[in-house]
Design an enzyme around this catalytic site. Sequence first.
Site, PDB file in Angstrom:
ATOM      1  N   ASP A  12       0.818  -1.219   0.000  1.00 58.44           N
ATOM      2  CA  ASP A  12       0.000   0.000   0.000  1.00 58.44           C
ATOM      3  C   ASP A  12       0.855   1.274   0.000  1.00 58.44           C
ATOM      4  O   ASP A  12       0.638   2.183   0.827  1.00 58.44           O
ATOM      5  CB  ASP A  12      -0.923   0.018   1.240  1.00 58.44           C
ATOM      6  N   GLU A 228     -11.342  -0.122  -3.552  1.00 61.05           N
ATOM      7  CA  GLU A 228     -10.525   0.433  -2.465  1.00 61.05           C
ATOM      8  C   GLU A 228      -9.311   1.142  -3.069  1.00 61.05           C
ATOM      9  O   GLU A 228      -9.209   1.304  -4.283  1.00 61.05           O
ATOM     10  CB  GLU A 228     -10.068  -0.676  -1.501  1.00 61.05           C
TER      11      GLU A 228
END
Length: 327
Positions: A12, A228
Amino acid sequence: MPPLITNIYTADPSAHVFEGKVYIYPSHDRETDIQFNDNGDQYDMADYHVFSTDSLDPAAPVTDHGVVLKTEDVPWVSKQLWAPDAAYKDGKYYLYFPARDKQGIFRIGVAVGDRPEGPFQADPEPIRGSYSIDPATFVDDDGQAYMYFGGLWGGQLQCYQRGNDVFDAEWQGPKEPSGQGVRALGPRVAKLTDDMRQFATEVQEIQILAPETGEPILADDHDRRFFEAAWMHKYNGKYYFSYSTGDTHYLAYAVGDSPYGPFTYGGRILEPVLGWTTHHSIVEFKGRWWLFHHDCELSNGIDHLRSVKVKEIFYDKDGKIVTEKPE
Ligand code: FUB
């Protein structure tokens, strides 16, 4: 392409250029006995490291600045320090992070520091009115900061169908609204206050439109609907909102004329990589554009042990993102 960071597992990546260097704010993946499930319980992270580099040359060293925040430092957090982001404004650096509170509901917190590499001191409560996961902060040219956020399934975005901040436990887990003609749930955005620590406005849902109809993308359009990993960057005066499609494993982008959208779907930035999740950031460094993302090659495909990578991206003459340099 080898990972950028190999001393620990990282995922991420939110990359920013601060003080002439690239700083990377990733999740710190760790070993666990928790079995893979669609709720994402196996992503059981407990702290954050910050990394920096002077150069994106593959041979250039990347510095690990060590642990800058951990679960025990934040009174409202119970577990799962997921995908963070960072921002700079008026001499301070802000680390934004999602985590489950003591009731198991994802909230977004902020920690403040004087240096891009920390240390960061967390506010004792999450941002008021925050929910779900994957905060991405964008400071526009006029100095106004925005936070984009949201993630389906384990990220709980589908639990807020009755309005912002009303959590519906019925929708917990790997499910989302579906059926013919049902609109996909949109990511969320709010302006941040001048001190960067609260929402200055109501949270709004963002619309991603299908170019062929001009209508919002539908929930069963899994190849294009938002799942997301929100990110925002600006290129040639246009706002590029990029995201993961989740269970179809693409990174996609959509373009608009305002930070609030609507954004019209523009295409894919990354095809599926090894591993279930895909997450990213896009940043300009020394006049070139870079996509930071992750995959599971270093762990031989273990989904919760990911590694950050970087590759150059380009724009064609129409402003479309392309992964090969145009002729
Ligand atoms: O790292 C935990 C979660 O996996 C992130 O919040 C999502 O974006 C996905 O990458």
